[in-house]
Design a protein around this motif. Structure first.
Motif, mmCIF file in Angstrom:
data_model
loop_
_atom_site.group_PDB
_atom_site.id
_atom_site.type_symbol
_atom_site.label_atom_id
_atom_site.label_comp_id
_atom_site.label_asym_id
_atom_site.label_seq_id
_atom_site.Cartn_x
_atom_site.Cartn_y
_atom_site.Cartn_z
ATOM 1 N N ILE A 1 0.846 -1.197 0.000
ATOM 2 C CA ILE A 1 0.000 0.000 0.000
ATOM 3 C C ILE A 1 0.883 1.249 0.000
ATOM 4 C CG2 ILE A 1 -1.763 1.291 1.269
ATOM 5 C CD1 ILE A 1 -2.705 -1.474 2.394
ATOM 6 N N ALA A 2 1.908 1.234 0.858
ATOM 7 C CA ALA A 2 2.815 2.387 0.931
ATOM 8 C C ALA A 2 3.453 2.651 -0.431
ATOM 9 C CB ALA A 2 3.886 2.156 1.992
ATOM 10 N N ASP A 3 3.926 1.604 -1.075
ATOM 11 C CA ASP A 3 4.574 1.770 -2.378
ATOM 12 C C ASP A 3 3.610 2.331 -3.409
ATOM 13 O OD1 ASP A 3 6.865 0.770 -1.368
ATOM 14 O OD2 ASP A 3 6.587 -1.260 -2.140
ATOM 15 N N ILE B 1 0.873 4.243 -2.782
ATOM 16 C CA ILE B 1 0.400 5.615 -2.578
ATOM 17 C C ILE B 1 1.541 6.629 -2.638
ATOM 18 C CG2 ILE B 1 -1.708 5.047 -1.275
ATOM 19 C CD1 ILE B 1 -0.235 5.797 1.273
ATOM 20 N N LYS B 2 2.743 6.123 -2.632
ATOM 21 C CA LYS B 2 3.912 6.999 -2.758
ATOM 22 C C LYS B 2 3.795 7.774 -4.078
ATOM 23 C CE LYS B 2 8.900 6.415 -3.176
ATOM 24 N NZ LYS B 2 9.010 7.074 -4.447
ATOM 25 N N ASP B 3 4.171 9.045 -4.029
ATOM 26 C CA ASP B 3 4.159 9.905 -5.225
ATOM 27 C C ASP B 3 2.753 10.262 -5.709
ATOM 28 O OD1 ASP B 3 6.904 9.858 -5.261
ATOM 29 O OD2 ASP B 3 7.000 8.157 -6.641
ATOM 30 N N LYS B 4 1.723 9.817 -5.012
ATOM 31 C CA LYS B 4 0.360 10.173 -5.434
ATOM 32 C C LYS B 4 0.023 11.573 -4.924
ATOM 33 C CE LYS B 4 -1.754 6.171 -6.985
ATOM 34 N NZ LYS B 4 -0.644 5.559 -7.719
ATOM 35 N N SER B 5 -0.842 12.276 -5.657
ATOM 36 C CA SER B 5 -1.274 13.601 -5.219
ATOM 37 C C SER B 5 -2.236 13.432 -4.041
ATOM 38 C CB SER B 5 -1.993 14.309 -6.359
ATOM 39 O OG SER B 5 -3.236 13.669 -6.585
ATOM 40 N N PRO B 6 -2.388 14.501 -3.215
ATOM 41 C CA PRO B 6 -3.332 14.404 -2.090
ATOM 42 C C PRO B 6 -4.735 14.001 -2.577
ATOM 43 C CG PRO B 6 -2.031 16.395 -1.906
ATOM 44 C CD PRO B 6 -1.670 15.785 -3.219
ATOM 45 N N VAL C 1 -4.837 10.320 -3.169
ATOM 46 C CA VAL C 1 -4.809 9.582 -1.894
ATOM 47 C C VAL C 1 -6.204 9.587 -1.271
ATOM 48 C CG1 VAL C 1 -3.815 9.479 0.434
ATOM 49 C CG2 VAL C 1 -2.360 10.063 -1.502
#
Lengths: 317, 163
Positions: B116-118, B120-125, B128
């Motif tokens: 999940i962390a990988d 959502i990384k680099d995703k815009s608010p 998310v």
């Protein structure tokens, strides 16, 4: 879907780098509070520091010319690395290698980025054009691969040519250190040794003159000291240590005499230099003036060798 | 379904999902979950799991079976299995992570959180928010303030020494 409880969210979030937590904090009050919570901050720090660290040793074998990367932990015991991506072929001329945020970048015939902690790697296409020196920079949450005339963006997967670039000849074939996420190279300009740093925001190189005492015949090796940028120079069996002041002036700080040194191959932080002493890779403490450890390694493996401070990271590439 | 003779040889457990479906598994497979292990140690062979729905439970039983048979030789096979296992929607991942958390299966929990962390990384608010099905409860002023505070913090990492 039901909301995930805070303890699960925390477990997910502390696997993110600080930079990535930025957009998570912007999503809503609940996430913001969770990330600002002192307990979370503690857990995040702990997770990051639990990752192993140590010395990364890059070598070219005298026997068959192949490149090899090994990791030695803080206790100097070897840690096995996984997913080694570099082809085992004979290397001619200077190889290029550097590390940033736990990502290893090595380049000769092929350019690969590798994170040994996550066992992930990406191959970066190169057109094989002349400029070879490779450094890494971290800017705007993105990893950049820097060559003397080109930059590779890992976010956009493209090379960009750097405009207004002054032609440089680097002396060590790769960046010597990375300070505040920017690479620093030792180079030759107008026949004089200089230090070149790369400013990622401006896509420009900046040149810094070296102290007058440092001549072309001196082996120089840049390192990072606790106060900022330092430089160590090997003349005979003496190492001179300089540090850079805020006004870009070099200040001589120390002189160290050790017998049998042939090369400075790395800096591990807190005053620890990695040296070749009588052909052995050794860690030397410049504060107490003592050899801390000597590695019992096969000398035939060290035609060329460089050491880097390294910490496992969870940065994705 | 295991035959009676096999049941005699191997201790079996029955897991009951939140939707009242029952699954029979070997005890040795089940005890990879700390929650199940504690119940087994207390003598239970019938394990109700009121927080785990059938869909997630089927996947988790698959995972436990695969990992119970871990040897040196099938390392690659398990890696491939794990990769497929997490290759699913965010909603499924959240369902699985809740179940893994309840069942206390630490290696699965770790793998799911990392995935999940990988992702959502680099995703815009905004992205998310959509992923977690949450609404922005900041006023525009507040959002601008946080944005600004962070921008300064991050610039500080890069700039200082470089003019």
């Amino acid at each position: 879907m039901e909301d995930l409880p805070n303890d699960i969210l925390s477990t997910v979030f502390f696997k993110l780098e600080l930079v990535d937590l930025h957009s998570v904090m912007l999503t809503c009050r609940r996430f913001h509070e969770l990330i600002q919570d002192p307990m979370f901050v503690q857990a995040h720090n702990n997770y990051q520091t639990l990752l192993p660290s140590g010395m990364l040793l890059y070598t070219i074998s005298l026997r068959d010319g192949t490149q090899r990367i090994r990791l030695f932990g803080d206790d100097y015991a070897e840690i096995a690395l996984k997913g080694y991506p570099y082809p085992r072929v004979r290397i001619n001329g200077f190889p290029y290698m550097c590390v940033l945020k736990g990502i290893v970048c090595a380049y000769k015939e092929e350019l690969w980025l590798w994170n040994p902690a996550l066992v992930t790697k990406i191959h970066i296409p190169t057109d094989g054009s002349g400029s070879g020196t490779t450094g890494l920079a971290w800017y705007n949450g993105e990893l950049l691969v820097i060559k003397i005339a080109q930059i590779f963006s890992t976010a956009n997967n493209t090379w960009t040519t750097i405009q207004n670039n002054t032609v440089l000849h680097t002396t060590t074939g790769c960046c010597d250190m990375i300070y505040k996420n920017m690479p620093y190279f030792s180079a030759i300009r107008n026949g004089k040794p200089v230090v070149v740093s790369f400013l990622a925001g401006l896509n420009q190189f900046r040149t810094l003159a070296l102290p007058d005492e440092v001549s072309l015949r001196t082996t120089t090796r840049l390192f990072l000291n606790d106060e900022g940028i330092g430089l160590c120079c090997l003349v005979g069996s003496t190492i001179d240590i300089w540090s850079l002041t805020v006004r870009d002036k070099w200040l001589w700080t120390n002189k160290i005499k050790v017998g049998g040194i042939s090369e400075i191959i790395g800096y591990l932080g807190t005053g620890n230099l990695v040296l070749l002493i009588d052909g052995d890779v050794a860690v030397f403490d410049t504060i107490t003036n003592r050899v801390i450890t000597r590695f019992d390694l096969d000398k035939k493996e060290y035609l060329f060798c460089k050491a880097f401070k390294f910490r496992y990271s969870i940065v994705r590439i | 379904m295991a035959s009676t003779t096999e049941t005699k040889q191997k201790k079996m457990l029955i897991l009951k999902s939140a939707d009242n479906d029952e699954f029979e598994i070997e005890e040795s497979v089940g005890v990879q979950s700390e929650t199940i292990k504690n119940l087994v140690e207390d003598g239970f062979t019938f394990v109700p799991l009121p927080n785990v729905y059938t869909k997630a439970l089927i996947k988790i039983i698959d995972y436990l079976k695969k990992h119970a048979n871990k040897t040196d030789s099938n390392d690659e096979e398990i890696k491939t299995f794990d990769k497929d296992f997490v290759n699913t929607t965010f909603d499924d991942l959240f369902e699985l992570v809740s179940a893994a958390n309840y069942l206390h299966i630490s290696c699965l929990m770790n793998m799911l959180c990392q995935t999940i962390a990988d992702r959502i990384k680099d995703k815009s608010p905004e992205a998310v928010r959509k992923i977690f099905h949450i609404n922005c409860d900041y006023t525009p002023e507040e959002e601008a303030k946080i944005r600004k505070a962070n921008a300064q913090a991050f610039e500080g990492q890069f700039d200082e020494s470089l003019d």
